[in-house]
Design a protein around this motif. Structure first.
Motif, mmCIF file in Angstrom:
data_model
loop_
_atom_site.group_PDB
_atom_site.id
_atom_site.type_symbol
_atom_site.label_atom_id
_atom_site.label_comp_id
_atom_site.label_asym_id
_atom_site.label_seq_id
_atom_site.Cartn_x
_atom_site.Cartn_y
_atom_site.Cartn_z
ATOM 1 N N ILE A 104 0.844 -1.194 0.000
ATOM 2 C CA ILE A 104 0.000 0.000 0.000
ATOM 3 C C ILE A 104 0.879 1.243 0.000
ATOM 4 N N SER A 105 0.658 2.116 -0.969
ATOM 5 C CA SER A 105 1.372 3.388 -0.956
ATOM 6 C C SER A 105 0.754 4.286 0.109
ATOM 7 N N ARG A 106 1.541 5.178 0.664
ATOM 8 C CA ARG A 106 1.076 6.094 1.710
ATOM 9 C C ARG A 106 0.354 5.330 2.831
ATOM 10 N N MET A 107 0.941 4.188 3.225
ATOM 11 C CA MET A 107 0.284 3.315 4.200
ATOM 12 C C MET A 107 -0.025 4.039 5.505
ATOM 13 N N VAL A 111 -3.914 4.257 6.729
ATOM 14 C CA VAL A 111 -4.242 3.479 7.922
ATOM 15 C C VAL A 111 -4.688 4.386 9.059
ATOM 16 N N ARG A 112 -4.078 5.555 9.158
ATOM 17 C CA ARG A 112 -4.474 6.506 10.214
ATOM 18 C C ARG A 112 -5.957 6.853 10.103
ATOM 19 N N HIS A 113 -6.445 7.009 8.887
ATOM 20 C CA HIS A 113 -7.870 7.313 8.702
ATOM 21 C C HIS A 113 -8.737 6.072 8.898
ATOM 22 N N LEU A 114 -8.262 4.920 8.446
ATOM 23 C CA LEU A 114 -9.065 3.707 8.543
ATOM 24 C C LEU A 114 -9.279 3.257 9.985
ATOM 25 N N VAL A 115 -8.318 3.514 10.853
ATOM 26 C CA VAL A 115 -8.452 3.063 12.245
ATOM 27 C C VAL A 115 -9.078 4.123 13.142
#
Length: 313
Positions: A104-107, A111-115
């Motif tokens: 994933i680019s810009r992981m 991820v910060r938004h997804l969690v």
């Protein structure tokens, strides 16, 4: 009714048998088979050739006919391989080996938004392996919901939804799912949408490859209405089958102080231009077989004029 059910079930069995045949072959062999099938569709059957050629002339007027033919042929090969990858995904992609198949680019950003406790909207298009995009996110542990029209064949519809939901990618019906979407976003869920579908004469008209294209307003409405961070993404294939990079082209946050896309047309134009930038980099992985450009913005003005005349009558 019984006759239709019999035909639908027979078609379902045929599809399952074809999938079993695909699953029995190694991906290396399927890659060669996909190349041959792509060549057969483009050179012999000439499936939707006029549509593909017209779309490529609109998107890439500056390149030679030979280059557009190369893109079209590569697209057909990509589509057949995409089907093979979908068939193999449940057996080969697992939470223990996802690093071998995807990145994933810009992981950190995504991820910060997804969690977080806030909702999120992820916009993709008919680029890369769009069927496996949500599947891969769910495989990473992020439950997603996607809007799709149910298939007319209920046996195939149940089968497809079982595949999609196996890891945590759930489907919402295209019609009548408004309350479910509202509830999903209110509780901080993730909604994945295709942002390059023709929206009819009354859609939001924005430029796509320099030509106005009717785009669904609901995509931007969901983002702005719930103040959800919005990412433009695609699951792009690497050098080998079942090797993907989840490309994040851009992320916007309506809660940010510098957020600029505060209206439906502005946000629609923003994500459309980001989708276009990814397609330009990987044109052979885009679905040029569908009619993205139909009509023009004057169609919408005619609809509004007709509605005003009907109200006045």
């Amino acid at each position: 009714m019984r006759k239709k059910q019999t035909i639908d079930f027979a078609l379902y069995l045929l599809v399952r048998l074809l999938i079993c045949g695909v699953q029995a072959l190694p991906l290396s062999a399927l890659k060669i088979l996909s190349d041959h099938m792509g060549s057969f569709c483009w050179h012999v059957l000439k499936l939707r050739r006029s549509v593909v050629e017209e779309n490529l002339r609109i998107a890439f007027p500056e390149v030679s006919q030979a280059e557009r033919d190369r893109i079209a042929l590569a697209m057909w090969k990509h589509l057949f391989l995409m089907i093979c990858e979908i068939a193999h995904a449940p057996r080969k992609l697992h939470r223990t080996n996802w690093r071998q198949h995807s990145s994933i680019s810009r992981m950190r950003d995504i991820v910060r938004h997804l969690v977080s406790d806030r909702p999120m909207v992820i916009i993709s298009g008919h680029l890369g392996n769009f069927e496996l995009g949500g599947y891969l996110l769910a495989l990473h542990g992020f439950e997603t919901h996607t809007i799709a029209r149910p298939l007319d064949n209920r046996y195939l519809d149940d089968y497809v939804n079982r595949f999609r939901g196996a890891k945590g990618q759930y489907m919402l019906p295209k019609q009548g799912s408004g309350p479910q979407i509202t509830e999903l976003l209110q509780r901080g869920g993730t909604l994945v949408l295709l942002g390059d579908q023709f929206a009819g004469k009354g859609g939001c008209w924005v430029d796509f490859f320099g030509k106005p294209a009717s785009t669904h307003k609901a995509v931007a409405v969901f983002s702005l209405g719930s103040a959800a961070p919005t990412a433009v993404s695609a699951a792009l294939r690497g050098k080998n089958p079942l090797e993907f990079r989840m490309e994040i082209a851009a992320i916007s946050d309506p809660a940010a102080a510098d957020f600029q896309w505060t209206t439906v047309p502005l946000l629609t134009d923003w994500y459309t231009q980001n989708l276009e930038s990814m397609v330009r980099r990987h044109p052979e992985q885009y679905w040029w077989v569908h009619r993205r450009w139909k009509g023009d913005p004057s169609d919408r003005r005619r609809i509004r004029k007709t509605h005003r005349q009907q109200k006045a009558a």
